[in-house]
Design a protein around this motif. Structure first.
Motif, PDB file in Angstrom:
ATOM      1  N   ALA A 126       0.833  -1.096  -0.254  1.00  0.00           N
ATOM      2  CA  ALA A 126       0.049  -0.020  -0.035  1.00  0.00           C
ATOM      3  C   ALA A 126       0.912   1.336  -0.031  1.00  0.00           C
ATOM      4  CB  ALA A 126      -0.786   0.075   1.293  1.00  0.00           C
ATOM      5  N   GLU A 127       2.067   1.223   0.802  1.00  0.00           N
ATOM      6  CA  GLU A 127       2.660   2.294   0.880  1.00  0.00           C
ATOM      7  C   GLU A 127       3.582   2.595  -0.452  1.00  0.00           C
ATOM      8  OE1 GLU A 127       5.443   1.539   4.101  1.00  0.00           O
ATOM      9  OE2 GLU A 127       3.865   1.944   5.606  1.00  0.00           O
ATOM     10  N   ALA A 128       3.958   1.531  -1.306  1.00  0.00           N
ATOM     11  CA  ALA A 128       4.588   1.400  -2.516  1.00  0.00           C
ATOM     12  C   ALA A 128       3.735   1.987  -3.356  1.00  0.00           C
ATOM     13  CB  ALA A 128       5.317   0.425  -2.965  1.00  0.00           C
ATOM     14  N   GLU A 129       2.544   1.491  -3.513  1.00  0.00           N
ATOM     15  CA  GLU A 129       1.448   1.802  -4.539  1.00  0.00           C
ATOM     16  C   GLU A 129       1.066   3.165  -4.672  1.00  0.00           C
ATOM     17  OE1 GLU A 129      -2.744   0.236  -5.981  1.00  0.00           O
ATOM     18  OE2 GLU A 129      -2.004  -0.476  -4.177  1.00  0.00           O
ATOM     19  N   ILE A 130       0.866   3.908  -3.383  1.00  0.00           N
ATOM     20  CA  ILE A 130       0.267   5.430  -3.593  1.00  0.00           C
ATOM     21  C   ILE A 130       1.497   6.377  -3.054  1.00  0.00           C
ATOM     22  CG2 ILE A 130      -1.292   6.693  -2.252  1.00  0.00           C
ATOM     23  CD1 ILE A 130      -2.934   4.219  -1.580  1.00  0.00           C
ATOM     24  N   VAL A 131       1.878   7.044  -4.244  1.00  0.00           N
ATOM     25  CA  VAL A 131       2.848   8.052  -3.952  1.00  0.00           C
ATOM     26  C   VAL A 131       2.407   9.353  -4.202  1.00  0.00           C
ATOM     27  CG1 VAL A 131       5.068   8.820  -4.800  1.00  0.00           C
ATOM     28  CG2 VAL A 131       4.752   6.423  -4.528  1.00  0.00           C
ATOM     29  N   ASP A 132       2.076  10.295  -3.254  1.00  0.00           N
ATOM     30  CA  ASP A 132       1.467  11.590  -3.685  1.00  0.00           C
ATOM     31  C   ASP A 132       2.079  12.542  -4.726  1.00  0.00           C
ATOM     32  OD1 ASP A 132      -0.684  11.282  -2.088  1.00  0.00           O
ATOM     33  OD2 ASP A 132       0.539  11.857  -0.521  1.00  0.00           O
ATOM     34  N   VAL A 133       1.697  12.993  -5.761  1.00  0.00           N
ATOM     35  CA  VAL A 133       2.065  13.651  -6.557  1.00  0.00           C
ATOM     36  C   VAL A 133       1.957  15.195  -6.533  1.00  0.00           C
ATOM     37  CG1 VAL A 133       2.226  14.169  -9.180  1.00  0.00           C
ATOM     38  CG2 VAL A 133       1.948  11.853  -8.445  1.00  0.00           C
ATOM     39  N   VAL A 134       2.790  15.857  -6.598  1.00  0.00           N
ATOM     40  CA  VAL A 134       2.611  17.327  -6.363  1.00  0.00           C
ATOM     41  C   VAL A 134       2.676  18.408  -7.879  1.00  0.00           C
ATOM     42  CG1 VAL A 134       3.450  19.567  -5.475  1.00  0.00           C
ATOM     43  CG2 VAL A 134       3.493  17.418  -4.184  1.00  0.00           C
ATOM     44  N   GLY A 135       1.655  19.005  -8.004  1.00  0.00           N
ATOM     45  CA  GLY A 135       1.539  19.713  -9.370  1.00  0.00           C
ATOM     46  C   GLY A 135       1.366  21.197  -9.108  1.00  0.00           C
ATOM     47  N   ARG A 136       1.219  21.934 -10.187  1.00  0.00           N
ATOM     48  CA  ARG A 136       0.854  23.403 -10.094  1.00  0.00           C
ATOM     49  C   ARG A 136      -0.578  23.552  -9.523  1.00  0.00           C
ATOM     50  NH1 ARG A 136       0.764  25.233 -14.933  1.00  0.00           N
ATOM     51  NH2 ARG A 136       0.795  23.359 -16.006  1.00  0.00           N
ATOM     52  N   ASP A 137      -1.322  22.838  -9.994  1.00  0.00           N
ATOM     53  CA  ASP A 137      -2.558  23.053  -9.612  1.00  0.00           C
ATOM     54  C   ASP A 137      -2.974  22.821  -8.180  1.00  0.00           C
ATOM     55  OD1 ASP A 137      -5.614  23.034  -9.466  1.00  0.00           O
ATOM     56  OD2 ASP A 137      -5.771  21.834 -11.037  1.00  0.00           O
ATOM     57  N   THR A 138      -3.325  24.159  -7.708  1.00  0.00           N
ATOM     58  CA  THR A 138      -3.468  24.029  -5.801  1.00  0.00           C
ATOM     59  C   THR A 138      -4.729  23.197  -5.417  1.00  0.00           C
ATOM     60  OG1 THR A 138      -4.547  26.289  -5.903  1.00  0.00           O
ATOM     61  CG2 THR A 138      -2.107  26.141  -5.451  1.00  0.00           C
ATOM     62  N   SER A 139      -6.006  23.362  -6.378  1.00  0.00           N
ATOM     63  CA  SER A 139      -7.006  22.651  -6.178  1.00  0.00           C
ATOM     64  C   SER A 139      -6.599  21.208  -6.142  1.00  0.00           C
ATOM     65  CB  SER A 139      -8.000  22.859  -7.140  1.00  0.00           C
ATOM     66  OG  SER A 139      -8.433  24.304  -6.826  1.00  0.00           O
ATOM     67  N   LEU A 140      -6.000  20.495  -7.201  1.00  0.00           N
ATOM     68  CA  LEU A 140      -5.645  19.269  -7.147  1.00  0.00           C
ATOM     69  C   LEU A 140      -4.730  18.638  -6.102  1.00  0.00           C
ATOM     70  CD1 LEU A 140      -5.820  16.733  -8.833  1.00  0.00           C
ATOM     71  CD2 LEU A 140      -3.942  17.568 -10.172  1.00  0.00           C
ATOM     72  N   ASN A 141      -3.742  19.682  -5.733  1.00  0.00           N
ATOM     73  CA  ASN A 141      -2.982  19.363  -4.488  1.00  0.00           C
ATOM     74  C   ASN A 141      -3.999  19.158  -3.208  1.00  0.00           C
ATOM     75  OD1 ASN A 141      -0.532  18.946  -6.202  1.00  0.00           O
ATOM     76  ND2 ASN A 141       0.070  21.353  -5.872  1.00  0.00           N
ATOM     77  N   ARG A 142      -4.753  20.130  -3.027  1.00  0.00           N
ATOM     78  CA  ARG A 142      -5.441  20.029  -1.888  1.00  0.00           C
ATOM     79  C   ARG A 142      -6.249  18.912  -1.709  1.00  0.00           C
ATOM     80  NH1 ARG A 142      -6.118  20.202   3.424  1.00  0.00           N
ATOM     81  NH2 ARG A 142      -7.781  20.709   4.043  1.00  0.00           N
ATOM     82  N   LEU A 143      -7.033  18.283  -3.073  1.00  0.00           N
ATOM     83  CA  LEU A 143      -7.579  17.248  -2.956  1.00  0.00           C
ATOM     84  C   LEU A 143      -6.572  16.015  -2.731  1.00  0.00           C
ATOM     85  CD1 LEU A 143      -9.909  17.346  -6.204  1.00  0.00           C
ATOM     86  CD2 LEU A 143     -10.503  17.794  -3.648  1.00  0.00           C
ATOM     87  N   ARG A 144      -5.590  16.078  -2.680  1.00  0.00           N
ATOM     88  CA  ARG A 144      -4.696  14.712  -2.586  1.00  0.00           C
ATOM     89  C   ARG A 144      -4.298  14.835  -1.066  1.00  0.00           C
ATOM     90  NH1 ARG A 144      -1.243  16.366  -7.982  1.00  0.00           N
ATOM     91  NH2 ARG A 144      -1.972  14.908  -9.393  1.00  0.00           N
ATOM     92  N   GLU A 145      -4.136  16.139  -0.673  1.00  0.00           N
ATOM     93  CA  GLU A 145      -4.065  16.202   1.087  1.00  0.00           C
ATOM     94  C   GLU A 145      -5.412  15.637   1.624  1.00  0.00           C
ATOM     95  OE1 GLU A 145      -3.420  20.354   1.518  1.00  0.00           O
ATOM     96  OE2 GLU A 145      -1.251  20.369   0.966  1.00  0.00           O
ATOM     97  N   LEU A 146      -6.487  16.118   1.167  1.00  0.00           N
ATOM     98  CA  LEU A 146      -7.701  15.490   1.767  1.00  0.00           C
ATOM     99  C   LEU A 146      -7.931  14.044   1.634  1.00  0.00           C
ATOM    100  CD1 LEU A 146     -10.085  18.060   0.483  1.00  0.00           C
ATOM    101  CD2 LEU A 146      -9.366  17.902   3.111  1.00  0.00           C
ATOM    102  N   ALA A 147      -7.371  13.368   0.636  1.00  0.00           N
ATOM    103  CA  ALA A 147      -7.598  12.024   0.347  1.00  0.00           C
ATOM    104  C   ALA A 147      -6.576  11.201   1.205  1.00  0.00           C
ATOM    105  CB  ALA A 147      -7.256  11.692  -1.240  1.00  0.00           C
TER     106      ALA A 147
END
Length: 254
Positions: A126-147
């Motif tokens: 599970a740790e290897a499968e999910i790697v958070d991706v950081v992009g320029r879209d702040t809304s998308l990055n916030r969704l990743r933080e929430l997830a």
């Protein structure tokens, strides 16, 4: 804390393994025959099963199948204890999906080490499968933080699932699975692609499972403070997630 159900044919065996595992930080319960094992698993969700194979003549194999037939326990790891080296018994255990069998009267250290290895094996993918991706879209990055927070909050509540009523374990598994699915899907989303209607629709369906099942569980009486706080956090994160999707919709239509 990882929960282990010990199914022992002899009281001395059950108490010995319960004490040894408890000292290592495991949360344990002991039952004394296959029927009790199935009854326990219908009300609780252990993370691991340590089972005395000397109970084979008391309907053990049918009971193992019954436990695996419970949705949340379909893949629960079974470890066996055997008082004698019986190859036929070992073959049946292997066919029933036991990951290993150890001598009953040897040190409990082997079981503890096997449990530790299994915990590492189950957590590593599970740790290897999910790697958070950081992009320029702040809304998308916030969704990743929430997830990420949804996944972590659910993991912290897993040991409380016994509080959530008869259907609680199944409902909670939907929350866990949806959180993991959202986080994985988000890492394949590129910047500003949330203007796509179908993609937003997919995320609404997934986050709806988190919201809906969290609210259903919150309706149960007798929830601990930790459960209430965690489930409320899940609902709050889900609402913010939907609010961001609404903003993306507004931008797409602007």
């Amino acid at each position: 804390m990882n929960r282990v159900l010990i199914v022992a044919g002899e009281r001395q065996t059950g108490e010995r393994y319960q004490q040894a595992l408890g000292l290592e930080g495991f949360q344990t319960a002991v039952v004394w025959n296959p029927i009790q094992m199935v009854e326990f698993c219908r009300q609780h969700t252990p993370d691991f099963m340590v089972v005395d194979l000397d109970l084979a003549e008391l309907g053990l194999w049918s009971a193992v199948q019954a436990v695996r037939g419970i949705g949340t326990l379909a893949n629960v790891p079974f470890l066996g204890l055997a008082s004698t080296a019986n190859q036929q018994l070992f073959e049946k255990a292997r066919a029933a999906g036991f990951i290993a069998v150890y001598p009953t009267h040897d040190s409990s250290r082997q079981i503890i080490e096997a449990l530790r290895r299994e915990i590492e094996r189950l957590s590593a993918p599970a740790e290897a499968e999910i790697v958070d991706v950081v992009g320029r879209d702040t809304s998308l990055n916030r969704l990743r933080e929430l997830a990420r927070d949804i996944v972590q909050t659910a993991a912290g509540l897993r040991h409380r699932v016994g509080e959530y009523g008869e259907e609680g374990p199944e409902l909670f598994s939907y929350i866990e699975n949806s959180g993991m699915a959202i986080r994985k899907k988000l890492n394949g989303v590129v910047d500003f692609s949330l203007h796509d209607k179908e993609l937003r629709h997919d995320f609404r369906n997934m986050i709806g499972s988190v919201t809906g099942f969290a609210e259903l569980i919150l309706m149960e009486s007798g929830l601990s403070y930790e459960s209430t706080e965690g489930l409320t956090r899940l609902r709050r994160n889900s609402k913010e997630f939907v609010d961001i999707l609404d903003l993306q919709k507004a931008e797409a239509n602007a």
